[in-house]
Design a protein around this motif. Structure first.
Motif, PDB file in Angstrom:
ATOM      1  N   SER A  45       0.852  -1.180   0.000  1.00 20.27           N
ATOM      2  CA  SER A  45       0.000   0.000   0.000  1.00 20.27           C
ATOM      3  C   SER A  45       0.891   1.234   0.000  1.00 20.27           C
ATOM      4  O   SER A  45       2.116   1.131   0.054  1.00 20.27           O
ATOM      5  CB  SER A  45      -0.914   0.010   1.236  1.00 20.27           C
ATOM      6  OG  SER A  45      -0.151   0.249   2.413  1.00 20.27           O
ATOM      7  N   ASP A  46       0.278   2.418  -0.061  1.00 18.25           N
ATOM      8  CA  ASP A  46       1.076   3.638  -0.055  1.00 18.25           C
ATOM      9  C   ASP A  46       1.743   3.889   1.298  1.00 18.25           C
ATOM     10  O   ASP A  46       2.577   4.786   1.441  1.00 18.25           O
ATOM     11  CB  ASP A  46       0.233   4.847  -0.476  1.00 18.25           C
ATOM     12  CG  ASP A  46      -1.008   5.010   0.402  1.00 18.25           C
ATOM     13  OD1 ASP A  46      -1.167   4.243   1.372  1.00 18.25           O
ATOM     14  OD2 ASP A  46      -1.804   5.912   0.105  1.00 18.25           O
ATOM     15  N   ARG A  47       1.385   3.104   2.316  1.00 17.01           N
ATOM     16  CA  ARG A  47       2.001   3.221   3.642  1.00 17.01           C
ATOM     17  C   ARG A  47       3.191   2.287   3.813  1.00 17.01           C
ATOM     18  O   ARG A  47       3.902   2.361   4.800  1.00 17.01           O
ATOM     19  CB  ARG A  47       0.969   2.936   4.733  1.00 17.01           C
ATOM     20  CG  ARG A  47      -0.173   3.938   4.767  1.00 17.01           C
ATOM     21  CD  ARG A  47      -1.144   3.637   5.890  1.00 17.01           C
ATOM     22  NE  ARG A  47      -1.733   2.301   5.733  1.00 17.01           N
ATOM     23  CZ  ARG A  47      -2.783   2.061   4.971  1.00 17.01           C
ATOM     24  NH1 ARG A  47      -3.354   3.028   4.279  1.00 17.01           N
ATOM     25  NH2 ARG A  47      -3.270   0.839   4.886  1.00 17.01           N
ATOM     26  N   GLY A  48       3.381   1.358   2.885  1.00 17.60           N
ATOM     27  CA  GLY A  48       4.495   0.415   2.981  1.00 17.60           C
ATOM     28  C   GLY A  48       4.044  -0.984   2.638  1.00 17.60           C
ATOM     29  O   GLY A  48       3.207  -1.179   1.764  1.00 17.60           O
ATOM     30  N   VAL A  49       4.604  -1.964   3.359  1.00 20.50           N
ATOM     31  CA  VAL A  49       4.246  -3.364   3.108  1.00 20.50           C
ATOM     32  C   VAL A  49       3.866  -4.023   4.429  1.00 20.50           C
ATOM     33  O   VAL A  49       4.253  -3.577   5.506  1.00 20.50           O
ATOM     34  CB  VAL A  49       5.410  -4.145   2.452  1.00 20.50           C
ATOM     35  CG1 VAL A  49       5.770  -3.557   1.114  1.00 20.50           C
ATOM     36  CG2 VAL A  49       6.628  -4.185   3.369  1.00 20.50           C
ATOM     37  N   SER A  50       3.093  -5.086   4.324  1.00 17.26           N
ATOM     38  CA  SER A  50       2.772  -5.915   5.481  1.00 17.26           C
ATOM     39  C   SER A  50       2.820  -7.364   5.040  1.00 17.26           C
ATOM     40  O   SER A  50       2.618  -7.671   3.859  1.00 17.26           O
ATOM     41  CB  SER A  50       1.386  -5.559   6.043  1.00 17.26           C
ATOM     42  OG  SER A  50       0.382  -5.766   5.061  1.00 17.26           O
ATOM     43  N   TYR A  51       3.116  -8.242   5.977  1.00 19.06           N
ATOM     44  CA  TYR A  51       3.185  -9.666   5.645  1.00 19.06           C
ATOM     45  C   TYR A  51       2.902 -10.481   6.900  1.00 19.06           C
ATOM     46  O   TYR A  51       2.899  -9.957   8.027  1.00 19.06           O
ATOM     47  CB  TYR A  51       4.537 -10.020   5.042  1.00 19.06           C
ATOM     48  CG  TYR A  51       5.720  -9.834   5.964  1.00 19.06           C
ATOM     49  CD1 TYR A  51       6.131 -10.858   6.829  1.00 19.06           C
ATOM     50  CD2 TYR A  51       6.449  -8.650   5.983  1.00 19.06           C
ATOM     51  CE1 TYR A  51       7.217 -10.703   7.676  1.00 19.06           C
ATOM     52  CE2 TYR A  51       7.539  -8.480   6.826  1.00 19.06           C
ATOM     53  CZ  TYR A  51       7.921  -9.517   7.669  1.00 19.06           C
ATOM     54  OH  TYR A  51       8.998  -9.353   8.516  1.00 19.06           O
ATOM     55  N   SER A  52       2.673 -11.755   6.721  1.00 18.10           N
ATOM     56  CA  SER A  52       2.443 -12.650   7.852  1.00 18.10           C
ATOM     57  C   SER A  52       3.585 -13.646   7.957  1.00 18.10           C
ATOM     58  O   SER A  52       4.245 -13.974   6.963  1.00 18.10           O
ATOM     59  CB  SER A  52       1.104 -13.389   7.687  1.00 18.10           C
ATOM     60  OG  SER A  52       1.127 -14.212   6.533  1.00 18.10           O
ATOM     61  N   THR A  53       3.838 -14.096   9.172  1.00 17.55           N
ATOM     62  CA  THR A  53       4.864 -15.101   9.421  1.00 17.55           C
ATOM     63  C   THR A  53       4.463 -15.868  10.671  1.00 17.55           C
ATOM     64  O   THR A  53       3.390 -15.630  11.243  1.00 17.55           O
ATOM     65  CB  THR A  53       6.260 -14.450   9.586  1.00 17.55           C
ATOM     66  OG1 THR A  53       7.253 -15.467   9.680  1.00 17.55           O
ATOM     67  CG2 THR A  53       6.315 -13.575  10.826  1.00 17.55           C
ATOM     68  N   GLN A  54       5.300 -16.797  11.118  1.00 19.18           N
ATOM     69  CA  GLN A  54       4.991 -17.583  12.308  1.00 19.18           C
ATOM     70  C   GLN A  54       6.147 -17.527  13.289  1.00 19.18           C
ATOM     71  O   GLN A  54       7.303 -17.307  12.893  1.00 19.18           O
ATOM     72  CB  GLN A  54       4.677 -19.037  11.921  1.00 19.18           C
ATOM     73  CG  GLN A  54       3.376 -19.171  11.123  1.00 19.18           C
ATOM     74  CD  GLN A  54       3.023 -20.611  10.844  1.00 19.18           C
ATOM     75  OE1 GLN A  54       3.887 -21.443  10.610  1.00 19.18           O
ATOM     76  NE2 GLN A  54       1.726 -20.911  10.859  1.00 19.18           N
ATOM     77  N   PHE A  55       5.809 -17.740  14.569  1.00 20.11           N
ATOM     78  CA  PHE A  55       6.805 -17.646  15.625  1.00 20.11           C
ATOM     79  C   PHE A  55       6.487 -18.714  16.673  1.00 20.11           C
ATOM     80  O   PHE A  55       5.332 -18.884  17.062  1.00 20.11           O
ATOM     81  CB  PHE A  55       6.749 -16.250  16.257  1.00 20.11           C
ATOM     82  CG  PHE A  55       7.776 -16.009  17.325  1.00 20.11           C
ATOM     83  CD1 PHE A  55       9.080 -15.699  17.002  1.00 20.11           C
ATOM     84  CD2 PHE A  55       7.425 -16.098  18.675  1.00 20.11           C
ATOM     85  CE1 PHE A  55      10.020 -15.471  17.987  1.00 20.11           C
ATOM     86  CE2 PHE A  55       8.354 -15.866  19.665  1.00 20.11           C
ATOM     87  CZ  PHE A  55       9.659 -15.550  19.321  1.00 20.11           C
TER      88      PHE A  55
END
Length: 248
Positions: free
Chosen positions: A141-151
């Motif tokens: 998006s115009d705000r940056g990036v986002s993603y999912s991961t696991q921990f």
């Protein structure tokens, strides 16, 4: 006006129309010829790791005149599909001052490479894995990036949603900087204080552009990444230009 005068005027009008039609035809032929030659030359000079369908078009007002002068004022090049090292994108490039006699080349080149969200997902998953991160569902998006991961914590595998910004480190190297972490499940996990910076990783954009080009800006937009670039100086079309990809 006498009949002979009207006849003479008609002849001159017809002659003028014929000349204009001929000039227009010459201009059209010149544009088509330049477009086809430029397309073929660009496709032949691409590195082996690049696969693209190229479209080219001169931008001058009188291309036929520029051909006689041996230099085009400008040339637009666009790819219908572009694949570099397994990542697909779309590129628009403009070359200023294109010489095609004696020593051929361009005074300067600039343009934009666009990578879709789907392709960026594929690219970032590869480079994140090298940093020990398994990521997916990248959103741009115009705000940056986002993603999912696991921990893994408390004997459980937790789903995490990471919000990140994209920052340039210079020399074509980019960094995905973790800004915030949201834990998706587990009440005990809510008490975890996770440092977002541990979900930061970097990658080399220069590897997706010829070495003659440098990255000037990177902008995240809805659904895509836009990478602006320019040449480091004049580009010589001597058969070696754009034949080697950049490095960080």
């Amino acid at each position: 006006m006498t009949r002979n005068s009207r006849r003479t005027s008609t002849v001159w009008i017809v002659a003028a129309v014929v000349v204009l039609v001929l000039l227009a035809s010459v201009e059209i032929i010149a544009r088509i010829a330049v477009s086809n030659i430029a397309k073929d030359q660009v496709e032949k000079s691409l590195p082996e790791v690049v696969d693209a369908q190229v479209h080219a078009a001169p931008t001058g007002l009188c291309v036929a005149c520029e051909i006689l002068g041996g230099k085009l004022s400008g040339l637009d090049i666009e790819t219908e599909s572009l694949s570099v090292n397994g990542v697909s994108g779309h590129i628009k490039l403009h070359a200023d001052g294109v010489q095609f006699r004696d020593s051929s080349g361009a005074d300067a080149v600039h343009g934009t490479l666009n990578i879709s969200e789907t392709e960026l997902n594929h690219l970032l998953a590869q480079v994140a894995e090298q940093s020990g991160l398994d990521i997916n569902d990248v959103n741009v998006s115009d705000r940056g990036v986002s993603y999912s991961t696991q921990f893994d914590a408390f004997g459980k595998t937790l789903d995490l949603d990471i919000t990140a910004s994209m920052q340039s480190r210079g020399n074509g190297e980019m960094q995905i900087v973790g800004e915030s972490v949201e834990i998706g499940s587990g009440s005990a996990a809510k008490q975890l204080d996770l440092d977002a910076s541990r979900f930061t990783f970097q990658f080399c954009l220069a590897e997706y552009l010829p070495k003659e080009l440098e990255v000037t800006s990177v902008v995240t937009q809805d659904g895509e990444l836009a990478i602006d670039f320019r040449s480091r100086g004049p580009v010589a079309f001597d058969g070696t230009a754009f034949s080697e990809m950049g490095r960080c």
